[in-house]
Design a protein around this motif. Structure first.
Motif, PDB file in Angstrom:
ATOM      1  N   GLU B 467      18.268  53.518  -0.766  1.00 50.01           N
ATOM      2  CA  GLU B 467      17.958  54.230   0.469  1.00 50.01           C
ATOM      3  C   GLU B 467      19.184  54.994   0.961  1.00 50.01           C
ATOM      4  OE1 GLU B 467      17.961  52.786   4.233  1.00 50.01           O
ATOM      5  OE2 GLU B 467      17.037  54.683   4.774  1.00 50.01           O
ATOM      6  N   ILE B 468      20.329  54.287   0.956  1.00 50.10           N
ATOM      7  CA  ILE B 468      21.570  54.939   1.376  1.00 50.10           C
ATOM      8  C   ILE B 468      21.895  56.075   0.405  1.00 50.10           C
ATOM      9  CG2 ILE B 468      24.059  54.607   1.602  1.00 50.10           C
ATOM     10  CD1 ILE B 468      22.522  53.494   3.940  1.00 50.10           C
ATOM     11  N   ALA B 469      21.775  55.789  -0.907  1.00 49.32           N
ATOM     12  CA  ALA B 469      22.100  56.807  -1.914  1.00 49.32           C
ATOM     13  C   ALA B 469      21.253  58.052  -1.701  1.00 49.32           C
ATOM     14  CB  ALA B 469      21.878  56.246  -3.315  1.00 49.32           C
ATOM     15  N   LEU B 474      23.635  61.068  -2.887  1.00 39.75           N
ATOM     16  CA  LEU B 474      24.613  60.649  -3.886  1.00 39.75           C
ATOM     17  C   LEU B 474      24.221  61.245  -5.239  1.00 39.75           C
ATOM     18  CD1 LEU B 474      27.122  58.794  -4.066  1.00 39.75           C
ATOM     19  CD2 LEU B 474      25.586  56.994  -4.844  1.00 39.75           C
ATOM     20  N   PHE B 475      25.164  61.841  -5.946  1.00 35.75           N
ATOM     21  CA  PHE B 475      24.996  62.430  -7.282  1.00 35.75           C
ATOM     22  C   PHE B 475      24.082  63.659  -7.270  1.00 35.75           C
ATOM     23  CE2 PHE B 475      25.481  57.788  -8.395  1.00 35.75           C
ATOM     24  CZ  PHE B 475      26.849  57.891  -8.492  1.00 35.75           C
ATOM     25  N   ARG B 476      23.516  64.012  -6.115  1.00 34.56           N
ATOM     26  CA  ARG B 476      22.708  65.230  -6.078  1.00 34.56           C
ATOM     27  C   ARG B 476      23.455  66.317  -5.334  1.00 34.56           C
ATOM     28  NH1 ARG B 476      18.085  64.489  -3.115  1.00 34.56           N
ATOM     29  NH2 ARG B 476      18.994  62.619  -2.209  1.00 34.56           N
ATOM     30  N   ALA B 477      24.547  65.894  -4.705  1.00 31.18           N
ATOM     31  CA  ALA B 477      25.384  66.849  -4.006  1.00 31.18           C
ATOM     32  C   ALA B 477      26.820  66.514  -4.382  1.00 31.18           C
ATOM     33  CB  ALA B 477      25.165  66.717  -2.497  1.00 31.18           C
ATOM     34  N   GLU B 481      30.467  65.983  -0.052  1.00 34.71           N
ATOM     35  CA  GLU B 481      29.272  66.170   0.787  1.00 34.71           C
ATOM     36  C   GLU B 481      28.612  64.817   1.055  1.00 34.71           C
ATOM     37  OE1 GLU B 481      27.578  68.530   2.242  1.00 34.71           O
ATOM     38  OE2 GLU B 481      25.465  67.967   2.208  1.00 34.71           O
ATOM     39  N   SER B 482      28.484  63.991  -0.004  1.00 35.90           N
ATOM     40  CA  SER B 482      27.891  62.664   0.160  1.00 35.90           C
ATOM     41  C   SER B 482      28.722  61.829   1.127  1.00 35.90           C
ATOM     42  CB  SER B 482      27.816  61.941  -1.190  1.00 35.90           C
ATOM     43  OG  SER B 482      26.933  62.605  -2.044  1.00 35.90           O
ATOM     44  N   ARG B 484      30.640  62.864   3.514  1.00 36.99           N
ATOM     45  CA  ARG B 484      30.463  63.375   4.868  1.00 36.99           C
ATOM     46  C   ARG B 484      29.133  62.893   5.447  1.00 36.99           C
ATOM     47  NH1 ARG B 484      28.184  67.181   7.104  1.00 36.99           N
ATOM     48  NH2 ARG B 484      27.327  68.103   5.210  1.00 36.99           N
ATOM     49  N   ARG B 485      28.100  62.937   4.604  1.00 38.68           N
ATOM     50  CA  ARG B 485      26.790  62.473   5.051  1.00 38.68           C
ATOM     51  C   ARG B 485      26.819  60.971   5.344  1.00 38.68           C
ATOM     52  NH1 ARG B 485      21.822  64.774   3.945  1.00 38.68           N
ATOM     53  NH2 ARG B 485      21.923  67.004   3.604  1.00 38.68           N
ATOM     54  N   GLY B 486      27.531  60.232   4.496  1.00 35.60           N
ATOM     55  CA  GLY B 486      27.618  58.777   4.675  1.00 35.60           C
ATOM     56  C   GLY B 486      28.259  58.431   6.000  1.00 35.60           C
ATOM     57  N   VAL B 487      29.342  59.157   6.337  1.00 42.17           N
ATOM     58  CA  VAL B 487      30.029  58.906   7.600  1.00 42.17           C
ATOM     59  C   VAL B 487      29.122  59.288   8.767  1.00 42.17           C
ATOM     60  CG1 VAL B 487      32.003  59.591   9.026  1.00 42.17           C
ATOM     61  CG2 VAL B 487      32.310  59.179   6.583  1.00 42.17           C
ATOM     62  N   GLY B 488      28.343  60.355   8.568  1.00 45.27           N
ATOM     63  CA  GLY B 488      27.498  60.858   9.642  1.00 45.27           C
ATOM     64  C   GLY B 488      26.218  60.062   9.836  1.00 45.27           C
ATOM     65  N   LEU B 489      25.883  59.255   8.843  1.00 47.71           N
ATOM     66  CA  LEU B 489      24.648  58.471   8.925  1.00 47.71           C
ATOM     67  C   LEU B 489      24.723  57.490  10.098  1.00 47.71           C
ATOM     68  CD1 LEU B 489      22.312  58.700   6.909  1.00 47.71           C
ATOM     69  CD2 LEU B 489      23.159  56.649   5.794  1.00 47.71           C
ATOM     70  N   PRO B 490      23.656  57.350  10.889  1.00 50.51           N
ATOM     71  CA  PRO B 490      23.740  56.423  12.019  1.00 50.51           C
ATOM     72  C   PRO B 490      24.090  55.011  11.534  1.00 50.51           C
ATOM     73  CG  PRO B 490      21.651  57.622  12.024  1.00 50.51           C
ATOM     74  CD  PRO B 490      22.348  57.974  10.772  1.00 50.51           C
ATOM     75  N   ARG B 491      24.866  54.301  12.363  1.00 53.72           N
ATOM     76  CA  ARG B 491      25.252  52.940  12.003  1.00 53.72           C
ATOM     77  C   ARG B 491      24.024  52.053  11.807  1.00 53.72           C
ATOM     78  NH1 ARG B 491      30.240  51.590  14.646  1.00 53.72           N
ATOM     79  NH2 ARG B 491      31.774  53.126  14.015  1.00 53.72           N
ATOM     80  N   SER B 492      22.962  52.365  12.565  1.00 58.33           N
ATOM     81  CA  SER B 492      21.774  51.512  12.457  1.00 58.33           C
ATOM     82  C   SER B 492      21.135  51.659  11.081  1.00 58.33           C
ATOM     83  CB  SER B 492      20.769  51.850  13.556  1.00 58.33           C
ATOM     84  OG  SER B 492      20.398  53.202  13.462  1.00 58.33           O
ATOM     85  N   ALA B 493      21.248  52.865  10.470  1.00 55.33           N
ATOM     86  CA  ALA B 493      20.713  53.050   9.120  1.00 55.33           C
ATOM     87  C   ALA B 493      21.519  52.221   8.129  1.00 55.33           C
ATOM     88  CB  ALA B 493      20.755  54.524   8.737  1.00 55.33           C
ATOM     89  N   TRP B 494      22.859  52.259   8.287  1.00 58.09           N
ATOM     90  CA  TRP B 494      23.704  51.405   7.458  1.00 58.09           C
ATOM     91  C   TRP B 494      23.360  49.938   7.689  1.00 58.09           C
ATOM     92  CZ3 TRP B 494      26.590  52.638   3.453  1.00 58.09           C
ATOM     93  CH2 TRP B 494      27.078  53.956   3.318  1.00 58.09           C
TER      94      TRP B 494
END
Lengths: 157, 662
Positions: B467-469, B474-477, B481-482, B484-494
Motif C-alpha cells: 500500500e505504501i509502495a 515506488l519503482f514507478r517514479a 520522487e518516491s 518526497r511522496r513518502g515524506v508527504g504521506l499523512p502520518r495516519s496512512a503510515w
C-alpha cells in the motif's frame, strides 16, 4: 445503490456473520469444553475416551511415582474412589501428596486418566473450588481446610 | 499522618467528583456557561487529590509502615525497592486506587488539552467522567480502603505474592489500566453526544485520538502480560484463553472495531449510531473485565483475596453504567441523522466488514468466558471452556478478516474497484504463494496448515508494504520522487500500514512458534547432555541463590554448538520463605527472533532433576508485532489532522483549518 438496498446488503452480511458465529459456538460447545467429574463418578461411570474432563480431588498419599522422561503417575481420590493419572511434564510447584489437585484430560479405555494439564493449589490454605465440590460430594469434606486464598496455578504440558 | 492525609485526599477527590459530575452537567442542560466552565477545574483538582492519595500509599510502602493493614499484607521490609513500589498495585485495594488515578488522569488530560471542544460538549464529557470517578471512589472508600490502620502493628509484613515479584508488575498493570480506563473517554464522549443530541464528523475527530491512545496502551498491556506469563509461569505458553486474559482481550477487539468505524464516521459521516454503540460497548467490556477480575467469580492469579460485598458493588456499578448507557442510546439513537451512501465494495464497506468480524469474534470470546459462569449459576453443572473452544470459534472468524485486511486501505471511498485493487496486491499474493510452494517443497504436505498460516502472515505484511509502495509510486517514479511522496504521506496512512504490518508480524510469530516448537522433558543429572537441533545442552551442577525474601537453587547449564560454548543458562527453583511458597524461574536465551527456554521441575535427592527444554521458533515476533502495532497507533496519533483545526460542527460553516488547537 439506494439506501434501502444498502441496508439490506448490510443486514444480509451481518446475518451471515452472526449465523456462522453462532454455528461455530454451538459446534465448539459440543466438542471443545471439559466437564467436571469426581473420582467416584469416573469409577462408577467410565466416560468415553473422547470426552474431555476436569477431575478434582486429593493426590492419594504414597501414589506418586516418577519415571524417566518426565512421566508422572499418581492417583486422585475423593476418599471413596481413586483414579490413576498419567501425565508427562513438570508438576506445578505446589503439587503435594495428600493435597488438592485438578487434572484436565481424557480417560483412556484402560481406565487411566491421561492428563494434559495439572492445576495445584496455590498456597497452604487454598483449595480449588472443584476439589471442595468433589470432597463435599463424597462426604470427605473438612471445612477447616477451606480458607480463602490466591488461585491455583495451571501447568499445561 | 501522611496515611491519614492520603485517606482524606481521597475523600476530597470524591467530593470534587460529585461537584464535577453535577454542577457542569446542570449548567450544560440549562445553558449556563459559568457552571459549565468549572468542569476543567474540578477535574484537574480531582486528579491532583487522587495523585496525592496514591503518593501517600506509595510512601507507606517505601518506608514499610506496618501500621497500615494493606502494607502488612503485601509488603516486607527486605523486599527490593522496585517491588515495594510495584507492590502498591500488586493487591486489590492498591490496584483499584491505580485504576481511579488513571481515570482521573484521563479526565485531567481532556480538561487540559480539549481546548478545541465546544464548551457544552466538554462540560458533558467531564461530567460523565466525573460520574465514573464517583462510582469507583465510593467503591474504594466503602469496600476497599487501602489506608486502614492497625491498632497493634506487627514487626514485619507478609510479603508480596512471589509470582508478582517481577519487573512485569511494574509494566503490565499500568499499561493495561491506561488502555482499560482510556476507553472511558470514548464512553464519556458517546454519552455526552447522546445527551447533547448532536453527532457529526467533528465528534469522530475528537474521539479518535483518545480511542487510539487507549488502544495503543491496551495493545502494549496485553502483550506485556502475555510475555510475563510466558517467562514467569514456567510452562512456555504465551496465551491460555484464561477468563482474565479474555477480559482484557474483549475490550481490545471492541476498541479495534471502534478505531475503524470512527474513521468512516469522520470521513463520511456514516455509521454514526453504530460508532456510538461501539464506544459504549467497549467501555462496558472494560467494566466487565474489572468485575470479572475483582469480584472473585473467577479464580486466577489476578483475583486477589475475595469479598462478596465488593463483587456486588462492582456489579451495581456495571449495571448502572452499561444499563444507563444503553438505555440512553435506545432513547436517543433514533434522533440521529443518517450518514452518506456507499456501495458494498468500498472503503466504508471494508470497514463495516472489519467491524462485523471483530464484533462477532468478540461475541464468541464473551460467550466462551461467561457460559461456564452462567451454566454453573443456573444448573450447578461445572464445565471449563478452554483453548479448544476458542480455537474452534475465534480462529475461523479471524481468517476472512485477516485475508481482507490488505484490501481495505486500497479501496476507494464510496465505490471501490476490487479488480484494480487485486492487481495492486498481486505482488503480495505472489509472495504468499511462494511461501507455500517453497515450504511444501522443503517440508512436505504435513506442514500444509502451518504454511497456509505463514502465507497469511506474509500476505498481511507484504500487503501493508504494497500500500505504501503504491502510494509513494515506488519503482514507478524516480526514487527522489518516491521519497518526497513518502515524506508527504499523512502520518495516519503510515500508521495504518505499520499497524497492519505489525499484525502480520504477530501472526508470523504465533504460527511459527506453534508449528516449529521443539519440547524436551527429561530427567538430567550433572554431566548429562541433551541435543536440541544443532546445539547441545549440558547440565553442569547446582549453585545456591538468595535475594530479597527468597532462597533457592540454580542449575547451571552450558549450551554448546559444534563444541564451542555459546552461553550458559541458570534456571532457578526458589522458596519465598515468608509466604512459604516455591516458585520456578525459567532461563531464556534469545537467538535472533527465536528463544531457548529452560525450566526446572523437581530436584531429586541424588541430583536427578526434571528439566523442560523448549525451542520456540520466532516466538518473540508475537510481542514485537504488538509493539509494531502500537508504533503504528503512535504514528497515527502524531498526525497533524488530529491536533490542529478540528472542524467546527457542520451548521457553523467555518473553514476547517481556522484555529490551532493547542
Amino acid at each position: 445503490m439506494t439506501r434501502k438496498q444498502r441496508r439490506l446488503t448490510l443486514i444480509g452480511l451481518a446475518g451471515l456473520v452472526l449465523a456462522s458465529a453462532v454455528g461455530l459456538i454451538l459446534y465448539a460447545l459440543s466438542d471443545g469444553i471439559a466437564f467436571f467429574a469426581t473420582p467416584s463418578e469416573i469409577a462408577a461411570n467410565p466416560p468415553s475416551p473422547d470426552r474431555r474432563l476436569r477431575l478434582g480431588g486429593l493426590v492419594e498419599t504414597g501414589s506418586l511415582a516418577k519415571e524417566d522422561g518426565g512421566v508422572v503417575r499418581f492417583a486422585v481420590t475423593d476418599g471413596k474412589a481413586a483414579v490413576p493419572i498419567h501425565y508427562v511434564g513438570i508438576l506445578p510447584d505446589l503439587f503435594r501428596e495428600g493435597q488438592g489437585v485438578v487434572a484436565e484430560g481424557t480417560v483412556s479405555p484402560a481406565g487411566v486418566f491421561e492428563a494434559d494439564t495439572i492445576l495445584a493449589k496455590h498456597d497452604e490454605t487454598y483449595m480449588p473450588k472443584e476439589v471442595v465440590e468433589a470432597l463435599k460430594k463424597s462426604g470427605e469434606w473438612r471445612p477447616e481446610a477451606s480458607a480463602e486464598g490466591p488461585a491455583p496455578k495451571a501447568v499445561t504440558r | 499522618m501522611i496515611v491519614e492525609l492520603g485517606h482524606y485526599a481521597l475523600v476530597l477527590a470524591l467530593a470534587l467528583a460529585i461537584a464535577g459530575g453535577t454542577l457542569p452537567f446542570y449548567g450544560a442542560l440549562r445553558g449556563d456557561e459559568r457552571l459549565m466552565a468549572i468542569a476543567p477545574s474540578t477535574t484537574i483538582m480531582q486528579f491532583v487529590f487522587v495523585a496525592f492519595s496514591f503518593a501517600a500509599l506509595t510512601h507507606a510502602y517505601l518506608v514499610s509502615d506496618f501500621s497500615v493493614l494493606n502494607v502488612v499484607e503485601n509488603s516486607h521490609s527486605l523486599k527490593p525497592l522496585l517491588y515495594k513500589i510495584t507492590g502498591v498495585w500488586g493487591n486489590h485495594e492498591g490496584s483499584m486506587l491505580l485504576w481511579v488515578l488513571i481515570l482521573a488522569l484521563f479526565g485531567a488530560l481532556v480538561a487540559l488539552f480539549g481546548n478545541n471542544l465546544p464548551l457544552k460538549l466538554k462540560a458533558l464529557v467531564l461530567s460523565v467522567q466525573a460520574w465514573i470517578g464517583v462510582a469507583f471512589l465510593t467503591f474504594i472508600l466503602a469496600t476497599s480502603n487501602p489506608f486502614i490502620r492497625l491498632l497493634n502493628p506487627p514487626v514485619e509484613g507478609n510479603d508480596l505474592n512471589p509470582v508478582l515479584q517481577d519487573i512485569g508488575l511494574a509494566v503490565h498493570p499500568p499499561l493495561l489500566y491506561l488502555g482499560y480506563v482510556g476507553c472511558s473517554i470514548s464512553f464519556a464522549f458517546a454519552i455526552a453526544a447522546l445527551i447533547d443530541g448532536r453527532i457529526d464528523a467533528a465528534w469522530a475527530r475528537w474521539v479518535r485520538p483518545w480511542t487510539l491512545t487507549a488502544w495503543l496502551f491496551l495493545t502494549l498491556g496485553i502483550a506485556m502480560g502475555s510475555y510475563w506469563a510466558y517467562y514467569e509461569l514456567g510452562w512456555g505458553g504465551w496465551w491460555f484463553w484464561d477468563p482474565v486474559e479474555n477480559a482484557s482481550f474483549m475490550p481490545w477487539l471492541a476498541a479495534t472495531a471502534l478505531l475503524h468505524s470512527a474513521i468512516v464516521m469522520e470521513k463520511r459521516e456514516a455509521l454514526k449510531i453504530w460508532t456510538i454503540l461501539l464506544a459504549i460497548l467497549t467501555f462496558s467490556l472494560s467494566l466487565l473485565g474489572t468485575f470479572l477480575v475483582r469480584s472473585g467469580v473467577l479464580t486466577s492469579v489476578h483475583a486477589f483475596a475475595t469479598d462478596p460485598t465488593r463483587g456486588i458493588f462492582i456489579l451495581c456499578i456495571l449495571c448502572l453504567f452499561i444499563g444507563g448507557g444503553l438505555a440512553l442510546f435506545a432513547l436517543r439513537a433514533g434522533t440521529l441523522s443518517q450518514g452518506g451512501l456507499f456501495a458494498p465494495i468500498s472503503r466504508e464497506g471494508a470497514l463495516v466488514f472489519n467491524n462485523l468480524m471483530l464484533t462477532a469474534a468478540c461475541a464468541t470470546v464473551l460467550v466462551g468466558t461467561l457460559y461456564p459462569l452462567a451454566l454453573e449459576a443456573l444448573t450447578g453443572e461445572k464445565i471449563s471452556v478452554g483453548a479448544p473452544f476458542f480455537n474452534m470459534t475465534f480462529g475461523p472468524l479471524m481468517v476472512p478478516l485477516l485475508i481482507a485486511v490488505p484490501f481495505g486501505p486500497f479501496l476507494a471511498w464510496k465505490r471501490g474497484d476490487i479488480i484494480a485493487v487485486g492487481e495492486r496486491l498481486l505482488f503480495a499474493f505472489g509472495a504468499a504463494v511462494l511461501v507455500v510452494v517453497i515450504g511444501l517443497a522443503l517440508m512436505g504436505f504435513s506442514a500444509a496448515m502451518s504454511l497456509l498460516g505463514l502465507a497469511l502472515a506474509v500476505w498481511l505484511m507484504v500487503g501493508a508494504a504494497s500500500e505504501i509502495a503504491f502510494r509513494i509510486k515506488l519503482f514507478r517514479a524516480p526514487l527522489m520522487e518516491s521519497w518526497r511522496r513518502g515524506v508527504g504521506l499523512p502520518r495516519s496512512a503510515w500508521g495504518t500500514a505499520v499497524a497492519h504490518f505489525g499484525l502480520g508480524v504477530t501472526l508470523l510469530g504465533i504460527i511459527a512458534s506453534t508449528a516449529w516448537n521443539t519440547e524436551i522433558i527429561t530427567t538430567m543429572k550433572p554431566g548429562d547432555t541433551v541435543t536440541i537441533g544443532s546445539r547441545t545442552l549440558t547440565m553442569d551442577g547446582f549453585l545456591p541463590v538468595s535475594g530479597g525474601t527468597y532462597r533457592g537453587t540454580a542449575v547451571r547449564f552450558t549450551l554448546r554448538q559444534g563444541g564451542a560454548v555459546v552461553t550458559t543458562l541458570e534456571p532457578e527453583k526458589r522458596l519465598y520463605t515468608v509466604q512459604n511458597t516455591p516458585t520456578t524461574e525459567a532461563s531464556i536465551k534469545t537467538f535472533g527472533f527465536s528463544q531457548l527456554y529452560v525450566s526446572l521441575g523437581d530436584i531429586g535427592a541424588d541430583g536427578a532433576t526434571t528439566v523442560r527444554i523448549y525451542w520456540k521458533t520466532l516466538i518473540t515476533l508475537i510481542w514485537l508485532g504488538a509493539m509494531v502495532m502500537a508504533g503504528g497507533a503512535a504514528l497515527s496519533l502524531s498526525d497533524r489532522r488530529l491536533r490542529v483545526g478540528a472542524p467546527k460542527p457542520a451548521r457553523r460553516a467555518a473553514p476547517a483549518t481556522a484555529v490551532p488547537a493547542e
